[in-house]
Design a protein around this motif. Structure first.
Motif, PDB file in Angstrom:
ATOM      1  N   MET B   1       0.818  -1.212   0.000  1.00 61.64           N
ATOM      2  CA  MET B   1       0.000   0.000   0.000  1.00 61.64           C
ATOM      3  C   MET B   1       0.854   1.265   0.000  1.00 61.64           C
ATOM      4  N   SER B   2       2.137   1.126  -0.265  1.00 54.77           N
ATOM      5  CA  SER B   2       3.019   2.267  -0.061  1.00 54.77           C
ATOM      6  C   SER B   2       2.661   3.467  -0.933  1.00 54.77           C
ATOM      7  N   ALA B   3       2.468   3.220  -2.213  1.00 52.36           N
ATOM      8  CA  ALA B   3       2.186   4.344  -3.102  1.00 52.36           C
ATOM      9  C   ALA B   3       0.878   5.030  -2.701  1.00 52.36           C
ATOM     10  N   LEU B   4      -0.096   4.225  -2.269  1.00 56.29           N
ATOM     11  CA  LEU B   4      -1.372   4.782  -1.824  1.00 56.29           C
ATOM     12  C   LEU B   4      -1.186   5.630  -0.576  1.00 56.29           C
ATOM     13  N   GLU B   5      -0.426   5.079   0.376  1.00 54.57           N
ATOM     14  CA  GLU B   5      -0.187   5.821   1.614  1.00 54.57           C
ATOM     15  C   GLU B   5       0.493   7.150   1.318  1.00 54.57           C
ATOM     16  N   ARG B   6       1.459   7.075   0.431  1.00 54.20           N
ATOM     17  CA  ARG B   6       2.175   8.297   0.087  1.00 54.20           C
ATOM     18  C   ARG B   6       1.214   9.288  -0.574  1.00 54.20           C
ATOM     19  N   ALA B   7       0.355   8.757  -1.451  1.00 56.13           N
ATOM     20  CA  ALA B   7      -0.583   9.639  -2.148  1.00 56.13           C
ATOM     21  C   ALA B   7      -1.516  10.324  -1.163  1.00 56.13           C
ATOM     22  N   VAL B   8      -1.851   9.617  -0.079  1.00 56.03           N
ATOM     23  CA  VAL B   8      -2.762  10.205   0.902  1.00 56.03           C
ATOM     24  C   VAL B   8      -2.032  11.215   1.777  1.00 56.03           C
ATOM     25  N   SER B   9      -0.814  10.848   2.218  1.00 56.62           N
ATOM     26  CA  SER B   9      -0.123  11.749   3.135  1.00 56.62           C
ATOM     27  C   SER B   9       0.476  12.952   2.404  1.00 56.62           C
ATOM     28  N   HIS B  10       0.963  12.737   1.204  1.00 56.84           N
ATOM     29  CA  HIS B  10       1.512  13.849   0.415  1.00 56.84           C
ATOM     30  C   HIS B  10       0.903  13.835  -0.963  1.00 56.84           C
ATOM     31  N   PRO B  11      -0.362  14.229  -1.106  1.00 59.30           N
ATOM     32  CA  PRO B  11      -0.960  14.163  -2.442  1.00 59.30           C
ATOM     33  C   PRO B  11      -0.183  15.027  -3.427  1.00 59.30           C
ATOM     34  N   SER B  12       0.168  14.460  -4.579  1.00 59.87           N
ATOM     35  CA  SER B  12       0.816  15.315  -5.581  1.00 59.87           C
ATOM     36  C   SER B  12      -0.276  16.140  -6.241  1.00 59.87           C
ATOM     37  N   PRO B  13       0.019  17.400  -6.525  1.00 58.14           N
ATOM     38  CA  PRO B  13      -1.008  18.279  -7.063  1.00 58.14           C
ATOM     39  C   PRO B  13      -1.565  17.762  -8.375  1.00 58.14           C
ATOM     40  N   VAL B  14      -2.886  17.804  -8.517  1.00 61.34           N
ATOM     41  CA  VAL B  14      -3.543  17.368  -9.744  1.00 61.34           C
ATOM     42  C   VAL B  14      -3.956  18.604 -10.516  1.00 61.34           C
ATOM     43  N   GLU B  15      -3.542  18.687 -11.772  1.00 63.17           N
ATOM     44  CA  GLU B  15      -3.829  19.872 -12.569  1.00 63.17           C
ATOM     45  C   GLU B  15      -5.040  19.637 -13.447  1.00 63.17           C
ATOM     46  N   GLY B  16      -5.564  20.718 -13.961  1.00 64.52           N
ATOM     47  CA  GLY B  16      -6.617  20.625 -14.970  1.00 64.52           C
ATOM     48  C   GLY B  16      -8.017  20.466 -14.404  1.00 64.52           C
ATOM     49  N   LEU B  17      -8.182  20.718 -13.107  1.00 64.56           N
ATOM     50  CA  LEU B  17      -9.521  20.639 -12.543  1.00 64.56           C
ATOM     51  C   LEU B  17      -9.945  22.023 -12.072  1.00 64.56           C
ATOM     52  N   GLY B  18     -11.191  22.386 -12.390  1.00 65.63           N
ATOM     53  CA  GLY B  18     -11.695  23.679 -11.960  1.00 65.63           C
ATOM     54  C   GLY B  18     -12.171  23.625 -10.519  1.00 65.63           C
ATOM     55  N   ALA B  19     -12.514  24.798  -9.990  1.00 63.58           N
ATOM     56  CA  ALA B  19     -13.041  24.841  -8.630  1.00 63.58           C
ATOM     57  C   ALA B  19     -14.549  24.636  -8.639  1.00 63.58           C
ATOM     58  N   ARG B  20     -15.190  24.874  -9.798  1.00 66.92           N
ATOM     59  CA  ARG B  20     -16.633  24.721  -9.898  1.00 66.92           C
ATOM     60  C   ARG B  20     -16.985  23.838 -11.079  1.00 66.92           C
ATOM     61  N   SER B  21     -18.006  23.022 -10.906  1.00 65.56           N
ATOM     62  CA  SER B  21     -18.477  22.215 -12.020  1.00 65.56           C
ATOM     63  C   SER B  21     -19.184  23.128 -13.026  1.00 65.56           C
ATOM     64  N   PRO B  22     -19.097  22.802 -14.350  1.00 64.35           N
ATOM     65  CA  PRO B  22     -19.798  23.619 -15.346  1.00 64.35           C
ATOM     66  C   PRO B  22     -21.305  23.652 -15.127  1.00 64.35           C
ATOM     67  N   VAL B  23     -21.831  22.690 -14.380  1.00 63.59           N
ATOM     68  CA  VAL B  23     -23.270  22.684 -14.153  1.00 63.59           C
ATOM     69  C   VAL B  23     -23.598  23.076 -12.714  1.00 63.59           C
ATOM     70  N   ALA B  24     -22.679  23.778 -12.060  1.00 61.71           N
ATOM     71  CA  ALA B  24     -22.928  24.230 -10.692  1.00 61.71           C
ATOM     72  C   ALA B  24     -24.217  25.031 -10.653  1.00 61.71           C
ATOM     73  N   GLY B  25     -24.933  24.924  -9.544  1.00 61.52           N
ATOM     74  CA  GLY B  25     -26.215  25.614  -9.421  1.00 61.52           C
ATOM     75  C   GLY B  25     -27.314  24.620  -9.135  1.00 61.52           C
ATOM     76  N   LEU B  26     -27.209  23.436  -9.757  1.00 61.53           N
ATOM     77  CA  LEU B  26     -28.093  22.341  -9.384  1.00 61.53           C
ATOM     78  C   LEU B  26     -27.597  21.805  -8.051  1.00 61.53           C
ATOM     79  N   ARG B  27     -28.481  21.176  -7.286  1.00 63.83           N
ATOM     80  CA  ARG B  27     -28.068  20.673  -5.978  1.00 63.83           C
ATOM     81  C   ARG B  27     -27.297  19.362  -6.164  1.00 63.83           C
ATOM     82  N   ARG B  28     -25.978  19.489  -6.218  1.00 65.02           N
ATOM     83  CA  ARG B  28     -25.115  18.379  -6.565  1.00 65.02           C
ATOM     84  C   ARG B  28     -25.111  17.309  -5.469  1.00 65.02           C
ATOM     85  N   ARG B  29     -25.167  16.036  -5.884  1.00 66.24           N
ATOM     86  CA  ARG B  29     -25.046  14.896  -4.980  1.00 66.24           C
ATOM     87  C   ARG B  29     -26.001  14.978  -3.791  1.00 66.24           C
ATOM     88  N   SER B  30     -27.278  15.233  -4.082  1.00 61.98           N
ATOM     89  CA  SER B  30     -28.202  15.437  -2.968  1.00 61.98           C
ATOM     90  C   SER B  30     -29.282  14.371  -2.865  1.00 61.98           C
TER      91      SER B  30
END
Lengths: 237, 499
Positions: B1-30
């Protein structure tokens, strides 16, 4: 989940391996890469990936091709404290860094992956993610690859076995007992010596990164690193 | 589980994701699985279909009706599993409209979107008319002749339209809860009736209805195609992809489950109605309201009352579910700039596509009211609406099935079976659509076929003109609920930053 029930223990094992592989390679890895790296049948790999996405352990990236670890993985693994090397080891590292004229780093190897556990604070690594992802890009990665080749294991990496040049490099590494790589920047490079436990198993690596001059005539550097490595071995094994 | 543990304790930054979904405004995951399931089930309206479709199918397929219904079910299962190739991988309020864009591009996506708007719109109008008509029928148990009054039916339709408006605007959770309750009740009543019928019948099976001997292939095919109309709407859970919790698990399950459950209900209903009539020595097509007639003939007349109430309720649920899906397609088109941006806005408190509801529901209500007022008769108006809707749905299904192989190839996840199912479904559905259009254009409801063809070509021409004026806008088609930085390890460190 139903279609996996008959072979569940195997499936759970495979699912964890898939998660591990996404963690190792990093965000953006595709389904095809995962099935190839793990030697899983494609249909099986895709089904596992979709199940892990359903349960939100994995997230599909906006290109719909790549995968990244979901936040839920943190619940699965738990918040693990970074495994800092013991104090005695850190003291050896400090001494070594005092007159190194370059960065001195300590990496740990497990199974087929490496993690950097002590980075030189004065000369941080240029691209840690790449070092972890592409084992053939750094001296510390080459040490692991050479070891895997020596023990007859299949490296799970972007390692392309067809490349004769790499095979030759790995042979040289095993013959010399250390690995070195010319850096992407002119005049820089890195060199790693292995740290083995009493059974001879590769457990860690001691790495120098800095001016090429010290790597091109490595005898002195290898000597210093090897002797420190010998002192570190009982602390890390 | 080493790579997983490392990913959890020191997540490497993930690029290309916005802060808001393009369909924000609907009640997401409700909303949970039951809400998603009830969306699909209600859009299908199994209890209304189980009382009307057997008559339609039996009129052409006769003794092979049960087999025709089973064939339609298998075809719809193929379509469901194909739609799920998308639903497992992305969640989109635009459902099939958005899915098609990921395989066949903007043009085909628009045609699918248009087909979905027509499909959901006409089914909603059909259902509002049906709800009004059956409420009037219910009233005629107490005030004879009430169902003959066009004014009363129109008033009831308007009332149902008003109710639809409030439920849709108030939020998806309320609308799915109401529809779940309503649909469970009406399916329960149907099942009680069927078991009462079969109990009187005795335990022996009539094998002649299950494995018919002298089947005319042409009649069988037309019967099966008509039976498909009983299933349309099963895919509508996909339109709640953004709002559902664990959407990649819950939505495919809801879509598949809806086809299985309603298919089994139709098979049992068709069998029991055929058996019921053959026991009476009558033919099923001698009756205009077979279940009511059966209830009377078997001495359970009180059940007729219950049945009318349950069918009215089922129609209302169907109107709510179709409206819910429709406004989400319009919402997606608004966000993409295909429709005015107001369509893409959401209510600040209820998180529903309020503007789309404000525009759509009055139209959905007015059309059946006007049609009835013009004196075309409720049944005539309903038959016209359902023909148009069914043709539109099948069109969208064909496109989504054709899109799957390309989509899977694009994302590098092409495997044999999903493609085989998609191709088989696309071919069978194309045959079904042609058969359906030809068969219906020979009947008195050919205006439904004309309306379908006219609306589709008008819409496509408008789109062609639109792309000429805004050549770059078409690249925005296909917005869906992309993951945000808060969804992945190493995206945004503190998820509260985006809230």
């Amino acid at each position: 989940v139903t279609d996996l029930r008959a072979r569940q223990p195997k499936a759970i094992h495979s699912a964890l391996t898939v998660l591990e592989e996404v963690a190792r390679v990093g965000a953006g890895v595709t389904a095809k890469e995962i099935s190839e790296n793990l030697g899983l049948a494609r249909a099986t790999a895709y089904r596992l990936l979709n199940l892990l996405v359903q349960d939100e352990y994995l997230v599909r990236m906006p290109d719909l091709k790549g995968f990244a670890l979901g936040r839920k993985v943190a619940e699965l693994v738990g918040r693990v404290a970074p495994s800092r090397p013991p104090q005695a080891a850190r003291e050896i590292m400090m001494q070594l860094r005092e007159n190194s004229r370059g960065g001195i780093h300590l990496v740990r190897y497990d199974a087929a992956s490496l993690r950097v556990i002590d980075i030189d604070p004065d000369f941080p690594l240029s691209d840690e993610a790449r070092i972890i992802r592409e084992l053939d890009s750094s001296a510390m990665g080459l040490l692991l690859l050479a070891e895997l080749v020596l023990t007859g294991q299949r490296p799970r990496t972007s390692f392309r076995p067809a490349e004769a040049a790499l095979e030759e490099i790995l042979e040289t590494t095993n013959r010399l007992g250390f690995a070195s790589v010319a850096g992407r920047d002119e005049g820089l490079g890195c060199l790693s010596v292995p740290i083995r436990d009493s059974q001879g198993v590769l457990v860690a690596g001691l790495c120098y990164s800095g001016p090429r001059t010290r790597i091109d005539s490595p005898a002195a550097l290898v000597e210093v690193l090897t002797s420190s490595g010998r002192a570190l071995a009982p602390l890390l094994a | 589980m080493s790579a997983l543990e490392r990913a959890v304790s020191h997540p490497s930054p993930v690029e290309g994701l916005g802060a808001r979904s393009p369909v924000a405004g609907l009640r997401r995951r409700s909303i949970g699985f039951l809400d998603v399931l009830s969306q699909s089930v209600s859009a299908v309206a199994p209890s209304a279909a189980a009382t009307t479709i057997p008559l339609m199918v039996a009129a052409v397929a006769g003794k092979s009706s049960v087999l025709a219904v089973a064939a339609a079910m298998i075809l719809c299962l193929l379509v469901a599993s194909t739609v799920n190739q998308f639903a497992r991988r992305m969640s989109a309020a635009g459902s099939l409209y958005t899915f098609v864009s990921k395989g066949l591009g903007a043009g085909a996506s628009f045609v699918a979107g248009l087909a979905m708007v027509i499909g959901y719109g006409f089914i909603a109008m059909f259902s509002l008319a049906g709800a009004g008509f059956y409420l009037a029928t219910l009233a005629s148990h107490f005030w004879p002749g009430a169902s003959e009054s066009g004014l009363l039916v129109s008033l009831l339709v308007a009332l149902m339209g008003l109710l639809t408006f409030f439920v849709l605007a108030r939020g998806v959770r309320l609308s799915t809860r109401v529809t779940l309750l309503v649909e469970t009740g009406s399916v329960g009543i149907i099942l009680v009736l069927i078991s009462a019928l079969l109990t009187r019948q005795g335990p022996q099976l009539d094998w002649g209805l299950i494995v018919p001997r002298d089947t005319d292939l042409g009649d069988f095919v037309i019967g099966a195609v008509l039976a498909i109309t009983a299933f349309v709407g099963f895919e509508s859970a996909a339109s709640l992809g953004v709002e559902a919790r664990r959407p990649f698990a819950n939505i495919p399950r809801a879509i598949f489950g809806t086809v299985v459950a309603s298919g089994l209900l139709y098979i049992v209903a068709t069998y029991s109605q055929l058996v019921g009539f053959s026991f009476l020595g009558r033919s099923i097509d001698s009756s205009s309201s077979p279940v009511n007639d059966l209830a009377t003939a078997y001495g359970v007349e009180w059940a007729g009352l219950l049945l009318d109430a349950s069918i009215a309720a089922s129609f209302l649920a169907c109107a709510l579910a179709s409206g819910t899906a429709l406004v989400r397609v319009l919402f997606s088109m608004g966000r993409e700039g295909l429709l005015p941006a107001s369509f893409g806005s959401t209510h600040s408190r209820f998180s529903t596509p309020f503007f789309a509801i404000l525009v759509a529901v009055p139209i959905l209500t007015a059309v059946p009211v006007v049609a009835i007022a013009l004196g075309s008769g409720v049944r005539g108006a309903m038959a016209f609406l359902i023909v148009t809707a069914a043709a539109a749905f099948v069109t969208a299904y064909i496109l989504v099935c054709a899109a799957v192989p390309v989509f899977l190839w694009r994302i590098g996840e092409l495997t044999v079976w999903p493609v085989a199912r998609a191709v088989a479904a696309a071919l069978l559905l194309s045959g079904a659509l042609i058969t359906y259009l030809l068969a219906e254009s020979g009947t008195e409801y050919s205006s439904g076929v004309v309306a379908f063809l006219l609306l589709m070509s008008l819409g496509t021409l408008t789109y062609a003109a639109w792309t000429k004026r805004h050549p770059r806008r078409r690249h925005t088609i296909g917005l869906y609920d992309e993951p945000t930085g808060a969804d992945v390890l190493g995206g945004i460190h503190d998820p509260s930053e985006v809230r």
